[in-house]
Design an enzyme around this catalytic site. Structure first.
Site, mmCIF file in Angstrom:
data_model
loop_
_atom_site.group_PDB
_atom_site.id
_atom_site.type_symbol
_atom_site.label_atom_id
_atom_site.label_comp_id
_atom_site.label_asym_id
_atom_site.label_seq_id
_atom_site.Cartn_x
_atom_site.Cartn_y
_atom_site.Cartn_z
ATOM 1 N N GLU A 61 0.708 -1.131 -0.107
ATOM 2 C CA GLU A 61 0.146 0.061 0.215
ATOM 3 C C GLU A 61 1.061 1.339 -0.014
ATOM 4 O O GLU A 61 1.725 1.195 0.911
ATOM 5 C CB GLU A 61 -0.782 -0.194 1.358
ATOM 6 C CG GLU A 61 -1.818 1.175 1.243
ATOM 7 C CD GLU A 61 -2.965 1.074 2.560
ATOM 8 O OE1 GLU A 61 -3.891 1.720 2.357
ATOM 9 O OE2 GLU A 61 -2.512 0.581 3.561
ATOM 10 N N LYS A 134 -9.878 1.496 -2.527
ATOM 11 C CA LYS A 134 -10.202 0.714 -1.320
ATOM 12 C C LYS A 134 -11.781 1.236 -0.902
ATOM 13 O O LYS A 134 -12.462 2.415 -0.844
ATOM 14 C CB LYS A 134 -9.263 1.575 -0.362
ATOM 15 C CG LYS A 134 -9.134 1.062 1.123
ATOM 16 C CD LYS A 134 -8.181 1.601 1.875
ATOM 17 C CE LYS A 134 -7.824 1.241 3.369
ATOM 18 N NZ LYS A 134 -6.716 1.738 3.795
ATOM 19 N N CYS A 175 -5.631 -3.248 2.668
ATOM 20 C CA CYS A 175 -5.522 -2.974 4.124
ATOM 21 C C CYS A 175 -6.873 -3.025 5.186
ATOM 22 O O CYS A 175 -6.985 -4.084 5.444
ATOM 23 C CB CYS A 175 -5.049 -1.407 4.481
ATOM 24 S SG CYS A 175 -4.039 -1.347 5.760
#
Length: 298
Positions: A61, A134, A175
Site C-alpha cells: 500500500e 479501497k 488494508c
C-alpha cells in the site's frame, strides 16, 4: 507438461504444471521522493521475476509515497496515465508478469476533486486488467494509541476486482478491507482462489491483528491470502508494521518477512485450495436458507 483435472468428492482437483504460480511480495522502503520510490520498486520487481521466477509480483500500500492524509493530494495521479502507472505497465510487459501494483493515491480526471486509494493490476502484456479503489476507509480512534481518518481526504470505492491469473482467480482488497469478512465472502462466492491485500497496519494494530486477520480470511474462504506492507521506517510519521506474508488455505503462514525491506516468495498450489475445500466443505454446507452474503453492486 499440461495441466489436467480429476474429480474427488464432486470437486475438481487441479494438478499439473499450470496448477499454480510463484508469487513475490515486495516489502519496499518508501521515502519522500516519488521518483526514487518508483525506481526502487522497478529494481525489486525485476529481481523478483528474473532472479526468482515470480509469475505474480505484488507491491505494498502507498508504495510511491509516504502514507498519510497530508500526502495523498500532493502525490495523487490519474490512472492509467500517471507516471507510476506507465512505469508499472512497462515493467509488467518487459517481464511478462502479472503485477499487483500495490496502491497509489488516485485523482480522477472528471473534475470532481475526489482522491482514492487505488490498486492497479497489470497483465503480462502491460495492459490494465483491473482497478480497485479501497472500499472501507481507515477511520479509527484508539485513545493512547492512534487516531486516523482517511475519509478526511479519500473517497471510498464501490466495486470488487477479480483478476484471472492463468487458471486461478484472485480477489483484491486494501488494508482495512481485510477486517471485513463480508468482502472476502463475496470474493469466495465468485470463485476466487486467493485474496491479496496491500496494506500498512501500524505499530498498534499490526502486532495484534495483521497475522490474525490474514489467517482468519484464509480460514473463512479456504483460500490463499497475501498481505503486503511497506518496510518499517521508525522515522516516518506513520510507522508500518511490516511482516508481509503468504497464508495457505489451511491458514498456515507459509512465508513471511520481518520489518525491513524484503522479498517474500511462495508457490501457490491451486490443488491445495481444492483439497481443503473438498475435505471441509463449508461452502456447500452454508445455510443460505437462513443467512447469506450478497453482492448488491457488482
Amino acid at each position: 507438461e499440461k495441466s489436467f483435472s480429476k474429480r474427488i468428492n464432486d470437486r475438481f482437483i487441479r494438478v499439473g504444471f499450470l496448477a499454480g504460480f510463484r508469487i513475490a511480495l515486495l516489502q519496499l522502503r518508501v521515502g519522500p521522493s516519488k521518483e526514487e520510490n518508483i525506481s526502487n520498486a522497478l529494481t525489486k520487481i525485476r529481481s523478483a521475476a528474473k532472479d526468482n521466477g515470480a509469475r505474480v509480483v505484488a507491491l505494498p500500500e502507498c508504495f510511491n509515497c509516504p502514507y498519510g492524509t497530508q500526502y495523498f493530494a500532493k502525490y495523487a495521479e490519474e490512472v492509467p496515465t500517471g507516471e507510476t502507472c506507465r512505469s508499472l505497465s512497462d515493467v509488467a510487459k518487459e517481464l511478462g508478469i502479472y503485477l499487483i501494483g500495490g496502491t497509489i493515491p488516485e485523482k480522477t480526471a472528471d473534475g470532481s476533486g475526489k482522491i482514492y486509494n487505488t490498486c492497479t493490476v497489470w497483465s503480462p502484456e502491460g495492459s490494465l486488467m483491473a482497478t480497485y479503489r479501497k472500499i472501507h476507509l481507515f477511520d479509527i480512534n484508539i485513545p493512547g494509541g492512534i487516531t486516523f481518518r482517511e475519509s478526511d481526504v479519500l473517497s471510498g470505492g464501490e466495486k470488487l476486482a477479480i483478476i484471472p491469473v492463468d487458471n486461478a482467480k484472485i480477489g483484491i482488497g486494501i488494508c482495512y478491507d481485510m477486517r471485513f469478512d463480508e468482502l472476502a465472502r463475496l470474493y469466495r462466492n465468485k470463485g476466487c482462489d486467493m485474496l491479496i491485500y496491500p496494506g500498512a497496519f501500524n505499530m498498534k494494530t499490526g502486532p495484534l491483528h495483521w497475522e490474525l486477520l490474514a489467517r482468519g480470511r484464509a480460514t473463512d474462504t479456504q483460500s490463499y491470502v497475501a498481505t503486503i506492507s511497506p518496510a518499517r521506517d521508525a522515522s516516518a510519521g506513520y510507522i508500518a508494521w511490516g511482516h508481509s506474508m503468504v497464508v495457505d488455505p489451511w491458514a498456515q503462514v507459509v512465508a513471511s518477512a520481518k520489518e525491513g525491506e524484503e522479498m517474500v516468495l511462495a508457490d501457490v498450489e491451486l490443488q491445495k485450495v481444492d483439497e481443503v475445500r473438498a475435505q471441509i466443505p463449508i461452502f456447500s454446507q452454508r445455510r443460505t436458507d437462513l443467512y447469506d452474503t450478497k453482492d448488491l453492486k457488482n
